[in-house]
Design a protein around this motif. Structure first.
Motif, PDB file in Angstrom:
ATOM      1  N   ILE A 159      50.260  20.022  40.026  1.00 18.87           N
ATOM      2  CA  ILE A 159      50.512  20.188  38.591  1.00 18.87           C
ATOM      3  C   ILE A 159      51.985  19.867  38.348  1.00 18.87           C
ATOM      4  N   LEU A 163      55.027  21.591  33.463  1.00 20.80           N
ATOM      5  CA  LEU A 163      53.774  22.079  32.875  1.00 20.80           C
ATOM      6  C   LEU A 163      53.403  23.432  33.465  1.00 20.80           C
ATOM      7  N   LEU A 164      53.556  23.519  34.794  1.00 21.03           N
ATOM      8  CA  LEU A 164      53.231  24.771  35.475  1.00 21.03           C
ATOM      9  C   LEU A 164      54.158  25.881  34.977  1.00 21.03           C
ATOM     10  N   ILE A 166      55.565  26.015  32.090  1.00 18.78           N
ATOM     11  CA  ILE A 166      55.146  26.372  30.724  1.00 18.78           C
ATOM     12  C   ILE A 166      53.937  27.296  30.781  1.00 18.78           C
ATOM     13  N   ALA A 167      52.998  26.973  31.705  1.00 19.58           N
ATOM     14  CA  ALA A 167      51.808  27.813  31.826  1.00 19.58           C
ATOM     15  C   ALA A 167      52.194  29.232  32.238  1.00 19.58           C
ATOM     16  N   ILE A 168      53.131  29.327  33.201  1.00 15.48           N
ATOM     17  CA  ILE A 168      53.558  30.658  33.635  1.00 15.48           C
ATOM     18  C   ILE A 168      54.259  31.385  32.486  1.00 15.48           C
ATOM     19  N   ALA A 170      53.691  30.938  29.375  1.00 17.65           N
ATOM     20  CA  ALA A 170      52.676  31.322  28.400  1.00 17.65           C
ATOM     21  C   ALA A 170      52.067  32.659  28.786  1.00 17.65           C
ATOM     22  N   ALA A 171      51.924  32.857  30.094  1.00 17.17           N
ATOM     23  CA  ALA A 171      51.349  34.122  30.549  1.00 17.17           C
ATOM     24  C   ALA A 171      52.374  35.250  30.442  1.00 17.17           C
ATOM     25  N   ALA A 182      59.649  31.851  36.235  1.00 19.63           N
ATOM     26  CA  ALA A 182      58.792  30.660  36.193  1.00 19.63           C
ATOM     27  C   ALA A 182      59.430  29.513  36.964  1.00 19.63           C
TER      28      ALA A 182
END
Lengths: 316, 343
Positions: A159, A163-164, A166-168, A170-171, A182
């Motif tokens: 990934i 992006l990864l 951002i995903a972290i 987001a969580a 992150a």
């Protein structure tokens, strides 16, 4: 160590040939017992670029501390808006000019040191710790450990890191501490891979076998014989990692996930200044310069530390 | 085969320090999809020998014959597939790992490559001190003087303690390796081709040093080498290996004067002579060593043997005592065997 003794050591016969029992220098039996840290220090001091970098980084740290605890030394409030002074060029009053809200960029760059240094060091500390641990287990234990750990690392690498992150985020939710976590997590696979591959080659060396014959435990072999030989590549990667972390933090800040306004952070300032690039280039030039110099300083310092740790690179 | 091996020491049980019986090591050569081995490399195949206290036992054979694997199993770097290692009356192979560890320090190893066997980031003094500290042999305040003593033993000056391995020549590094092995007062030292990486002029010095140390500390050596000429200087008894099998074990004198195994004869004829005028009959072996994966069924050497008799291709001859203390695995000396008459 006195100069006289230095001379003495320098004139000793080079250890060539096998005539070994030649006269030993008087009083040499109680000779230098030098610690690794002194070696590192000597490595930095003998390397001018590394020395300058170390001084620069110490200066940054001092600025961060002073602006944190004695903000009154700053000529302007870095957070107060003053729209009547919006977008002024560099001048005697505002050395680095002002931004669109009329805040003094010099003050904001100085204050930004706090966040930038913290983000860089903390994120690298996270990825370094986890990466070295996972890489060591995978490389030294091998087998199933290796397969499981490295496949998870491959998944993370597949990934795109931002992006990864951002995903972290987001969580976890926005905020600079979460951005640090992150960024740290995202970089773990790179460290783990480097450590693993180095260990795979180093553990085949006879001196590791020798340690086993002596009766060393696995932990001792890893910490005393294997990891010290991995150290040079880790240090180089970590110093580069500090710069990557600073830039990643800037990217997250630009996306609104890192620092929240009005906090001053170099990457964030860079991102916001982009809109006024042609009208007010100083908005980007000065934070950009600060990032560049800091990153450069960490890299040069890393080189110095690596050479200091390497007995072969050390000058006598 | 076992009965023959036991008869090997028909001579009264002279204080045996190491008794290796039917030692076997197989490595997986190919594995199937599930990681199960489908074929094996027979690195060491049913090897038995004894080393008496205070002697130097030479183990000779060409590359890949399994001699280093034997050494590694003795120092616990490899676990045997089967067989027993009885050291000083204790069966090391039957021990639990924790128990085995206690005997580790009694068998030490001198490595072949002095450039790879010293940690480049440790000072010489720390390298030699490490085994002493790890095994709690001396209280901390005495370690330093012991290191000085060991350095002196191997002919290095004590001010070299704070130097790094890269500042030393190959011979000096090998001396450091010897000092490290000596540091724990071992009973047996496995010398794994300790001089093959060194210049000829330095080889002699290191060999003499090993010899002196043996006298001084009453050590026992297993001396692994790939040529009979080096072993000739240091060993009391010699074992010759070929493709994982022990072909001949004999006292040095008996072996060099009257080699029985055709393979030993070929090895001996390969030692270069000092006298250029000397006419010697060189035995040139034909062919290559067979692959250790699925080795030939009969005598391992049969394919290249110049004295082959009937039956050599069918069964591996057992190691049997032909003369006092002189054992050979060859059908020509195999009493009642297919080729007994030829001998």
């Amino acid at each position: 160590m006195s100069m006289a003794k230095n001379k003495l050591l320098a004139t000793e016969p080079a250890p060539s040939g096998e005539a070994l029992l030649g006269g030993k220098p008087a009083g040499a039996s109680k000779e230098r017992r030098v610690s690794v840290w002194k070696d590192v220090l000597a490595g930095i001091v003998s390397n001018k670029a590394a020395l300058a970098s170390a001084i620069f980084i110490l200066l940054l740290a001092a600025i961060a501390l002073v602006t944190k605890f004695f903000p009154q030394v700053l000529p302007y409030d870095p957070y107060a808006q003053n729209l009547s002074e919006s977008l002024l060029g560099p001048s005697a009053q505002h050395w680095f000019g002002t931004d669109i809200q009329g805040r003094d960029i010099f003050c904001r760059v100085l204050v930004g040191t706090q966040i930038t240094l913290t983000v860089g060091l903390a994120a690298v500390a996270i990825s370094l710790f986890a990466g070295v641990l996972l890489g060591s287990v995978a490389g030294y234990k091998g087998g199933k450990w290796d397969t499981v750990i490295m496949r998870v690392m491959d998944m993370m690498l597949s990934i795109p890191s931002i992006l990864l992150a951002i995903a972290i985020m987001a969580a976890l939710g926005p905020g600079i501490e979460k951005a640090v976590v992150a960024i740290g997590l995202v970089a773990i696979p790179e460290y783990a891979r480097i450590v693993r591959s180095e260990i795979l080659s180093i553990k085949e060396n006879d001196y590791v076998a020798a340690a086993r014959v002596i009766g060393d435990s696995n932990a001792k072999i890893v910490f005393k014989h294997v990891l010290p030989n991995v150290l040079p590549s880790i240090i180089v990667r970590a110093t580069l990692g500090i710069s990557t972390a600073i830039l990643d933090a800037a990217a997250l800040g630009f996306l609104g996930l890192g620092v929240q306004p009005p906090a001053a952070e170099w990457g964030d300032m860079l991102g916001r200044g982009r809109n006024e690039l042609f009208r007010a280039p100083w908005l980007m030039i000065f934070p950009g310069l600060a990032i560049t110099l800091t990153v450069l300083a960490f890299n040069l310092l890393g080189d110095g530390i690596r050479d200091g740790l390497d007995p072969k690179a050390r000058k006598r | 085969m076992s009965e023959n091996v036991e008869s090997q020491s028909a001579a009264p049980e002279q204080d045996v320090l190491l008794d290796v019986r039917h030692l076997t090591k197989r490595f997986a050569a190919e594995t199937n999809f599930f990681g199960r081995a489908t074929s094996y490399v027979q690195a060491v195949d049913d090897v038995s020998f004894q080393i008496r206290r205070g002697e130097a036992f030479g183990l000779v054979g060409e590359s890949g014959c399994g001699k280093t694997t034997v050494g590694k199993m003795l120092v616990n770097l490899l676990a045997p597939t089967s067989g027993t290692i009885i050291f000083d009356g204790h069966d090391l192979t039957a021990m639990k790992r924790s128990e085995r560890k206690r005997y580790c320090k009694d068998i030490q190893l001198i490595f072949q490559d002095p450039y790879a066997s010293l940690n480049p980031r440790m000072r010489i003094g720390d390298i030699i001190a490490e085994p002493i500290i790890t095994n709690n042999i001396l209280p901390k305040d005495q370690v330093e003087s012991r290191v000085d003593e060991l350095l002196e033993c191997v002919g290095l000056a004590n001010y070299m303690r704070n130097r790094y391995p890269h500042e030393f020549s190959g011979g000096q590094r090998q001396r450091v390796g010897i000092a490290r092995a000596l540091a724990v007062n071992p009973k047996l030292i496995v010398c794994d081709e300790p001089v093959s990486a060194l210049d000829v002029s330095i080889q002699a010095q290191v060999l003499n040093l090993l010899d002196d140390l043996k006298e001084r500390f009453g050590l026992t050596y297993l001396f692994i080498a790939h040529g009979l000429n080096v072993v000739k200087h240091v060993s009391d008894r010699v074992g010759v290996m070929y493709l994982g099998k022990m072909m001949e074990i004999a006292p040095k004198k008996s072996l060099y004067a009257d080699p029985l195994s055709p393979y030993t004869q070929a090895l001996l004829s390969a030692i270069p002579s000092v006298d250029p005028a000397a006419k010697r009959e060189r035995i040139i072996l034909e062919g290559d060593v067979p692959s250790p994966i699925d080795p030939p069924a009969g005598c391992r050497f049969a394919g290249r043997c110049f004295a082959k008799v009937e039956g050599c291709d069918e069964v591996m001859p057992p190691l049997s005592e032909v003369k006092p203390d002189h054992c050979v695995a060859c059908h020509r000396f195999d009493a009642g065997g297919p080729g007994a008459a030829v001998a």
